[in-house]
Scaffold this motif. Sequence first.
Motif, PDB file in Angstrom:
ATOM      1  N   TYR A   1      33.380   6.343  36.688  1.00 37.06           N
ATOM      2  CA  TYR A   1      32.778   7.391  37.518  1.00 37.06           C
ATOM      3  C   TYR A   1      31.808   6.815  38.548  1.00 37.06           C
ATOM      4  CZ  TYR A   1      29.258  11.094  38.374  1.00 37.06           C
ATOM      5  OH  TYR A   1      28.362  11.961  38.927  1.00 37.06           O
ATOM      6  N   PHE A   2      31.011   5.848  38.132  1.00 35.59           N
ATOM      7  CA  PHE A   2      29.878   5.400  38.937  1.00 35.59           C
ATOM      8  C   PHE A   2      30.291   4.797  40.270  1.00 35.59           C
ATOM      9  CE2 PHE A   2      27.135   1.777  40.113  1.00 35.59           C
ATOM     10  CZ  PHE A   2      25.987   2.461  40.459  1.00 35.59           C
ATOM     11  N   PHE A   3      31.247   3.892  40.247  1.00 37.84           N
ATOM     12  CA  PHE A   3      31.564   3.149  41.469  1.00 37.84           C
ATOM     13  C   PHE A   3      32.160   4.060  42.549  1.00 37.84           C
ATOM     14  CE2 PHE A   3      31.554  -0.110  38.133  1.00 37.84           C
ATOM     15  CZ  PHE A   3      30.595  -0.951  38.668  1.00 37.84           C
ATOM     16  N   ALA A   4      33.008   4.980  42.138  1.00 44.06           N
ATOM     17  CA  ALA A   4      33.540   5.934  43.114  1.00 44.06           C
ATOM     18  C   ALA A   4      32.440   6.865  43.609  1.00 44.06           C
ATOM     19  CB  ALA A   4      34.682   6.735  42.493  1.00 44.06           C
ATOM     20  N   LEU A   5      31.572   7.298  42.689  1.00 49.34           N
ATOM     21  CA  LEU A   5      30.469   8.184  43.071  1.00 49.34           C
ATOM     22  C   LEU A   5      29.552   7.513  44.086  1.00 49.34           C
ATOM     23  CD1 LEU A   5      28.855  10.854  42.530  1.00 49.34           C
ATOM     24  CD2 LEU A   5      27.506   9.493  40.913  1.00 49.34           C
ATOM     25  N   LEU A   6      29.245   6.239  43.875  1.00 49.51           N
ATOM     26  CA  LEU A   6      28.359   5.522  44.789  1.00 49.51           C
ATOM     27  C   LEU A   6      28.915   5.522  46.201  1.00 49.51           C
ATOM     28  CD1 LEU A   6      25.801   3.795  45.122  1.00 49.51           C
ATOM     29  CD2 LEU A   6      27.186   1.789  44.540  1.00 49.51           C
TER      30      LEU A   6
ATOM     31  N   SER B   1      31.422   4.422  26.920  1.00 49.27           N
ATOM     32  CA  SER B   1      30.690   3.950  28.099  1.00 49.27           C
ATOM     33  C   SER B   1      31.609   3.703  29.288  1.00 49.27           C
ATOM     34  CB  SER B   1      29.926   2.667  27.761  1.00 49.27           C
ATOM     35  OG  SER B   1      30.831   1.653  27.345  1.00 49.27           O
ATOM     36  N   SER B   2      32.893   3.445  29.018  1.00 53.95           N
ATOM     37  CA  SER B   2      33.830   3.166  30.110  1.00 53.95           C
ATOM     38  C   SER B   2      34.016   4.374  31.025  1.00 53.95           C
ATOM     39  CB  SER B   2      35.188   2.744  29.547  1.00 53.95           C
ATOM     40  OG  SER B   2      35.720   3.757  28.713  1.00 53.95           O
ATOM     41  N   ILE B   3      33.783   5.571  30.491  1.00 50.13           N
ATOM     42  CA  ILE B   3      33.945   6.782  31.304  1.00 50.13           C
ATOM     43  C   ILE B   3      32.978   6.765  32.476  1.00 50.13           C
ATOM     44  CG2 ILE B   3      33.667   9.295  31.339  1.00 50.13           C
ATOM     45  CD1 ILE B   3      34.694   9.340  28.473  1.00 50.13           C
TER      46      ILE B   3
ATOM     47  N   LEU C   1      20.748   4.466  33.027  1.00 49.03           N
ATOM     48  CA  LEU C   1      20.140   5.601  32.331  1.00 49.03           C
ATOM     49  C   LEU C   1      21.204   6.608  31.913  1.00 49.03           C
ATOM     50  CD1 LEU C   1      16.956   6.206  34.532  1.00 49.03           C
ATOM     51  CD2 LEU C   1      16.992   5.394  32.172  1.00 49.03           C
ATOM     52  N   GLY C   2      22.124   6.900  32.826  1.00 48.42           N
ATOM     53  CA  GLY C   2      23.199   7.833  32.504  1.00 48.42           C
ATOM     54  C   GLY C   2      24.116   7.301  31.424  1.00 48.42           C
ATOM     55  N   GLN C   3      24.430   6.015  31.499  1.00 50.27           N
ATOM     56  CA  GLN C   3      25.295   5.408  30.493  1.00 50.27           C
ATOM     57  C   GLN C   3      24.637   5.437  29.110  1.00 50.27           C
ATOM     58  OE1 GLN C   3      26.215   1.079  30.567  1.00 50.27           O
ATOM     59  NE2 GLN C   3      28.341   1.750  30.802  1.00 50.27           N
ATOM     60  N   TYR C   4      23.342   5.153  29.069  1.00 55.40           N
ATOM     61  CA  TYR C   4      22.613   5.207  27.802  1.00 55.40           C
ATOM     62  C   TYR C   4      22.672   6.608  27.205  1.00 55.40           C
ATOM     63  CZ  TYR C   4      18.620   5.291  24.610  1.00 55.40           C
ATOM     64  OH  TYR C   4      17.806   5.465  23.516  1.00 55.40           O
ATOM     65  N   ARG C   5      22.495   7.610  28.061  1.00 58.81           N
ATOM     66  CA  ARG C   5      22.527   8.987  27.577  1.00 58.81           C
ATOM     67  C   ARG C   5      23.932   9.379  27.119  1.00 58.81           C
ATOM     68  NH1 ARG C   5      19.955  12.403  24.617  1.00 58.81           N
ATOM     69  NH2 ARG C   5      20.167  14.586  25.263  1.00 58.81           N
ATOM     70  N   PHE C   6      24.948   8.934  27.841  1.00 58.70           N
ATOM     71  CA  PHE C   6      26.318   9.232  27.443  1.00 58.70           C
ATOM     72  C   PHE C   6      26.632   8.622  26.075  1.00 58.70           C
ATOM     73  CE2 PHE C   6      27.392  11.346  31.193  1.00 58.70           C
ATOM     74  CZ  PHE C   6      28.725  11.735  31.171  1.00 58.70           C
ATOM     75  N   LYS C   7      26.160   7.413  25.840  1.00 59.19           N
ATOM     76  CA  LYS C   7      26.377   6.778  24.537  1.00 59.19           C
ATOM     77  C   LYS C   7      25.678   7.570  23.436  1.00 59.19           C
ATOM     78  CE  LYS C   7      26.950   2.006  26.156  1.00 59.19           C
ATOM     79  NZ  LYS C   7      26.365   0.639  26.149  1.00 59.19           N
ATOM     80  N   GLN C   8      24.473   8.071  23.736  1.00 64.44           N
ATOM     81  CA  GLN C   8      23.766   8.887  22.757  1.00 64.44           C
ATOM     82  C   GLN C   8      24.563  10.138  22.399  1.00 64.44           C
ATOM     83  OE1 GLN C   8      19.878   9.551  24.646  1.00 64.44           O
ATOM     84  NE2 GLN C   8      18.945   8.319  23.014  1.00 64.44           N
ATOM     85  N   LEU C   9      25.290  10.660  23.363  1.00 64.83           N
ATOM     86  CA  LEU C   9      26.065  11.876  23.144  1.00 64.83           C
ATOM     87  C   LEU C   9      27.431  11.603  22.517  1.00 64.83           C
ATOM     88  CD1 LEU C   9      25.275  13.715  26.503  1.00 64.83           C
ATOM     89  CD2 LEU C   9      24.319  14.217  24.244  1.00 64.83           C
ATOM     90  N   GLY C  10      27.775  10.329  22.375  1.00 69.77           N
ATOM     91  CA  GLY C  10      29.015   9.984  21.700  1.00 69.77           C
ATOM     92  C   GLY C  10      30.199   9.710  22.600  1.00 69.77           C
TER      93      GLY C  10
END
Length: 271
Positions: free
Chosen positions: A53-58, A47-49, A35-44
């Motif tokens: 972020y995700f794996f360290a955050l988890l 997706s690699s960002i 969901l976050g990745q989809y929203r980030f793509k919408q914002l331009g």
Amino acid sequence: MTFFEDFSTFVSIGPIHIQWYAVCILTGACIAYFLGQYRFKQLGYASSILSDYFFALLLIGIAGARIWYVIFTFDEMYATSPLEIFAIWHGGLAIQGGIIAGLIYSYYFFKKHDIPFFIAGDAIMPGVLIAQAFGRWGNFFNHEAFGGEVSLQFLQSLHLPQFIIDQMYIQGAYHHPTFLYESIGNLMAFVLIVFVIRRFQKHVGIQFFSYFLFYGLVRFPVEGLRTDSLMFGPIRMAQLISVVFVVVGIGGILYLHFKGKPISYIDKNVE
């Protein structure tokens, strides 16, 4: 390989047992990520960002949730068995500790990548509610995070599926399915933020602060029904943090209303 050898186990492969608790938490986390990745793509944004972020955050979020839980239960649960601290598959994650740890890491990460924190927060935090909703089902399979005693007739009056009613019979009595109350409440908060607040928001960060407002409002009453709250003296710690979250949410929304950057600011800060 054996599936569902007991209620809490998803699959056993030789001596390795994968618990439903882990499956629920990881499923919720992955949905929040997409969901976050989809929203980030919408914002331009690339997706690699968010992948970085995700794996360290988890890992940081799980560590924070575990540390928070261990701090408030150390004497009764871990003082005599310190190695049990690392057995997170037995349960014992306090999500509020994970949120606090995750926020600290998120601020560092997005500052490093020159991404405005509130833009990232708007994109990510609604999905956290989905992760929490799924995580509560992990508590269900572990027979934890349940509420006080109720009658069978009360549970039947809620029109619950029979398998939930059956599993709410714990230690010789039926109990409030508080895991379900919070799961549903989080899903409702997600829908409200994504389909109502996002549509009408005028300032960057409103969704971010709405998360704290609605999660606090959901958690506070549910926590009051539970029998296994983490305590700080006579105070239920989760209720105290929920009050803080509500205050932060309201304060943040009011601040952004008067001094926040308009939504049009986003278009000027993405490629």
